[in-house]
Scaffold this motif. Structure first.
Motif, PDB file in Angstrom:
ATOM      1  N   GLY A 246      39.483  12.194  51.895  1.00  0.00           N
ATOM      2  CA  GLY A 246      38.480  11.959  51.051  1.00  0.00           C
ATOM      3  C   GLY A 246      37.580  13.019  50.083  1.00  0.00           C
ATOM      4  N   LEU A 247      36.249  12.633  49.625  1.00  0.00           N
ATOM      5  CA  LEU A 247      35.076  13.445  49.618  1.00  0.00           C
ATOM      6  C   LEU A 247      35.628  14.897  49.426  1.00  0.00           C
ATOM      7  CD1 LEU A 247      33.154  10.732  47.899  1.00  0.00           C
ATOM      8  CD2 LEU A 247      35.154  11.539  46.795  1.00  0.00           C
ATOM      9  N   PRO A 248      35.404  15.893  48.445  1.00  0.00           N
ATOM     10  CA  PRO A 248      34.532  17.455  48.964  1.00  0.00           C
ATOM     11  C   PRO A 248      33.061  16.982  49.441  1.00  0.00           C
ATOM     12  CG  PRO A 248      35.248  17.038  46.769  1.00  0.00           C
ATOM     13  CD  PRO A 248      35.303  15.935  47.138  1.00  0.00           C
ATOM     14  N   VAL A 249      32.904  17.575  50.110  1.00  0.00           N
ATOM     15  CA  VAL A 249      31.393  17.880  50.764  1.00  0.00           C
ATOM     16  C   VAL A 249      30.765  18.903  49.980  1.00  0.00           C
ATOM     17  CG1 VAL A 249      30.146  18.328  52.740  1.00  0.00           C
ATOM     18  CG2 VAL A 249      32.380  17.493  53.195  1.00  0.00           C
ATOM     19  N   THR A 250      30.431  18.745  48.499  1.00  0.00           N
ATOM     20  CA  THR A 250      29.434  19.657  48.069  1.00  0.00           C
ATOM     21  C   THR A 250      28.424  18.039  47.594  1.00  0.00           C
ATOM     22  OG1 THR A 250      30.645  18.423  46.225  1.00  0.00           O
ATOM     23  CG2 THR A 250      31.995  20.484  47.338  1.00  0.00           C
ATOM     24  N   ARG A 251      27.804  19.096  46.699  1.00  0.00           N
ATOM     25  CA  ARG A 251      25.942  18.489  46.085  1.00  0.00           C
ATOM     26  C   ARG A 251      27.214  17.500  45.166  1.00  0.00           C
ATOM     27  NH1 ARG A 251      20.362  19.378  45.512  1.00  0.00           N
ATOM     28  NH2 ARG A 251      21.141  20.524  46.924  1.00  0.00           N
ATOM     29  N   GLU A 252      27.877  17.597  43.946  1.00  0.00           N
ATOM     30  CA  GLU A 252      28.549  16.743  43.052  1.00  0.00           C
ATOM     31  C   GLU A 252      29.053  16.995  43.262  1.00  0.00           C
ATOM     32  OE1 GLU A 252      27.355  18.627  40.003  1.00  0.00           O
ATOM     33  OE2 GLU A 252      25.570  18.177  40.131  1.00  0.00           O
ATOM     34  N   PRO A 253      30.221  15.529  44.151  1.00  0.00           N
ATOM     35  CA  PRO A 253      31.676  15.641  44.183  1.00  0.00           C
ATOM     36  C   PRO A 253      32.784  15.214  43.239  1.00  0.00           C
ATOM     37  CG  PRO A 253      30.512  14.144  45.692  1.00  0.00           C
ATOM     38  CD  PRO A 253      29.620  15.115  45.128  1.00  0.00           C
ATOM     39  N   PHE A 254      31.751  14.594  42.942  1.00  0.00           N
ATOM     40  CA  PHE A 254      32.901  13.596  41.822  1.00  0.00           C
ATOM     41  C   PHE A 254      32.867  14.871  40.450  1.00  0.00           C
ATOM     42  CE2 PHE A 254      30.691  10.521  43.756  1.00  0.00           C
ATOM     43  CZ  PHE A 254      31.771   9.303  43.798  1.00  0.00           C
ATOM     44  N   ALA A 255      31.997  15.113  40.044  1.00  0.00           N
ATOM     45  CA  ALA A 255      32.072  16.828  39.644  1.00  0.00           C
ATOM     46  C   ALA A 255      33.098  17.713  39.579  1.00  0.00           C
ATOM     47  CB  ALA A 255      31.137  17.612  39.147  1.00  0.00           C
ATOM     48  N   GLY A 256      33.230  17.791  40.825  1.00  0.00           N
ATOM     49  CA  GLY A 256      34.725  18.687  41.391  1.00  0.00           C
ATOM     50  C   GLY A 256      36.286  17.961  40.745  1.00  0.00           C
ATOM     51  N   ILE A 257      36.205  16.732  41.556  1.00  0.00           N
ATOM     52  CA  ILE A 257      36.846  15.837  40.965  1.00  0.00           C
ATOM     53  C   ILE A 257      36.954  16.060  39.539  1.00  0.00           C
ATOM     54  CG2 ILE A 257      38.066  13.512  41.455  1.00  0.00           C
ATOM     55  CD1 ILE A 257      36.543  13.016  43.823  1.00  0.00           C
ATOM     56  N   GLY A 258      36.087  15.988  39.049  1.00  0.00           N
ATOM     57  CA  GLY A 258      36.420  15.255  37.798  1.00  0.00           C
ATOM     58  C   GLY A 258      37.289  16.856  37.032  1.00  0.00           C
ATOM     59  N   SER A 259      36.536  17.707  37.555  1.00  0.00           N
ATOM     60  CA  SER A 259      37.107  19.262  36.910  1.00  0.00           C
ATOM     61  C   SER A 259      38.959  19.690  37.784  1.00  0.00           C
ATOM     62  CB  SER A 259      36.155  20.124  37.377  1.00  0.00           C
ATOM     63  OG  SER A 259      36.925  21.786  37.510  1.00  0.00           O
ATOM     64  N   ARG A 260      39.145  18.854  38.823  1.00  0.00           N
ATOM     65  CA  ARG A 260      40.681  19.158  38.842  1.00  0.00           C
ATOM     66  C   ARG A 260      41.545  17.696  37.852  1.00  0.00           C
ATOM     67  NH1 ARG A 260      39.761  18.877  44.987  1.00  0.00           N
ATOM     68  NH2 ARG A 260      40.024  16.438  44.346  1.00  0.00           N
ATOM     69  N   LEU A 261      40.842  17.055  37.464  1.00  0.00           N
ATOM     70  CA  LEU A 261      41.758  16.473  36.663  1.00  0.00           C
ATOM     71  C   LEU A 261      41.525  16.915  34.976  1.00  0.00           C
ATOM     72  CD1 LEU A 261      40.772  13.073  38.538  1.00  0.00           C
ATOM     73  CD2 LEU A 261      42.537  13.725  38.575  1.00  0.00           C
ATOM     74  N   GLY A 262      40.591  17.079  35.149  1.00  0.00           N
ATOM     75  CA  GLY A 262      40.593  18.243  33.410  1.00  0.00           C
ATOM     76  C   GLY A 262      39.502  16.813  32.262  1.00  0.00           C
ATOM     77  N   ILE A 263      39.265  15.592  33.250  1.00  0.00           N
ATOM     78  CA  ILE A 263      38.229  14.431  32.940  1.00  0.00           C
ATOM     79  C   ILE A 263      36.837  15.450  33.352  1.00  0.00           C
ATOM     80  CG2 ILE A 263      39.653  13.088  32.753  1.00  0.00           C
ATOM     81  CD1 ILE A 263      38.662  12.087  34.448  1.00  0.00           C
ATOM     82  N   PRO A 264      35.806  14.740  32.357  1.00  0.00           N
ATOM     83  CA  PRO A 264      33.995  14.518  33.245  1.00  0.00           C
ATOM     84  C   PRO A 264      33.592  13.730  34.469  1.00  0.00           C
ATOM     85  CG  PRO A 264      34.635  13.490  30.720  1.00  0.00           C
ATOM     86  CD  PRO A 264      35.818  13.662  31.054  1.00  0.00           C
ATOM     87  N   GLU A 265      32.309  14.200  34.828  1.00  0.00           N
ATOM     88  CA  GLU A 265      31.832  13.607  36.030  1.00  0.00           C
ATOM     89  C   GLU A 265      32.228  12.357  35.933  1.00  0.00           C
ATOM     90  OE1 GLU A 265      29.007  13.718  39.132  1.00  0.00           O
ATOM     91  OE2 GLU A 265      28.606  14.360  37.443  1.00  0.00           O
ATOM     92  N   SER A 266      32.205  11.688  34.407  1.00  0.00           N
ATOM     93  CA  SER A 266      31.118  11.075  34.283  1.00  0.00           C
ATOM     94  C   SER A 266      32.494  10.000  34.053  1.00  0.00           C
ATOM     95  CB  SER A 266      30.517  10.437  32.855  1.00  0.00           C
ATOM     96  OG  SER A 266      31.374  11.345  31.600  1.00  0.00           O
ATOM     97  N   GLU A 267      33.143  10.316  32.996  1.00  0.00           N
ATOM     98  CA  GLU A 267      34.901   9.507  33.248  1.00  0.00           C
ATOM     99  C   GLU A 267      35.541   8.979  34.995  1.00  0.00           C
ATOM    100  OE1 GLU A 267      39.028   9.933  31.928  1.00  0.00           O
ATOM    101  OE2 GLU A 267      37.596  10.803  30.688  1.00  0.00           O
TER     102      GLU A 267
END
Length: 148
Positions: free
Chosen positions: A1-22
């Motif tokens: 599941g996605l984290p329940v945050t305003r910008e979930p893809f940014a959080g995923i990118g942060s964990r992966l070390g890549i920008p949200e856009s990627e």
């Protein structure tokens, strides 16, 4: 599941070390390649106050079946609408709608409005009593193969 945050893809990118856009570009590519067929949210209805769920079975006269589905589908609050063959003399309902609301009274009022909009007044409301495990719908083709 996605984290329940305003910008979930940014959080995923942060964990992966890549920008949200990627992250978004990768998801888009996986969807266009057919690896991911659907991407959607599933809301825990009870946590947002939707406590009443009902299937409504509609008895539709034969001369009204052609337009009944479209009329029922246009009713506000209908999340699913479909037609099935009746079992003559045992279960004469042909059309079905699904409704969700905060209370049984709200569902009942919504169904009454739907009856007025559609001109269909023979129906039965079947309320769910518990939520079971949700399983994605799978359609099986004539040869037994799965359809998308």
């Amino acid at each position: 599941g996605l984290p329940v945050t305003r910008e979930p893809f940014a959080g995923i990118g942060s964990r992966l070390g890549i920008p949200e856009s990627e992250v978004l570009e990768r998801l888009q590519r996986l969807m266009s390649e057919g690896v991911i067929r659907r991407f959607r949210a599933r809301i825990d209805q009870r946590k947002v106050g939707i406590l009443a769920n009902a299937l409504v079975a509609w008895h539709v006269p034969r001369d009204r079946t052609k337009d009944a589905g479209a009329r029922l589908a246009r009713c506000p609050g209908v999340t699913h609408c479909y037609e099935r063959r009746p079992v003559p003399g045992r279960w004469d309902y042909t059309h079905y709608t699904v409704h969700h609301a905060r209370s049984r009274q709200d569902v009942t009022a919504e169904v009454k409005r739907c009856a007025e909009m559609s001109g269909l007044y023979e129906y039965t409301i079947i309320f769910s009593t518990e939520e079971l495990k949700r399983v994605p719908a799978v359609r099986v083709g004539e040869n037994g193969g799965e359809l998308q």
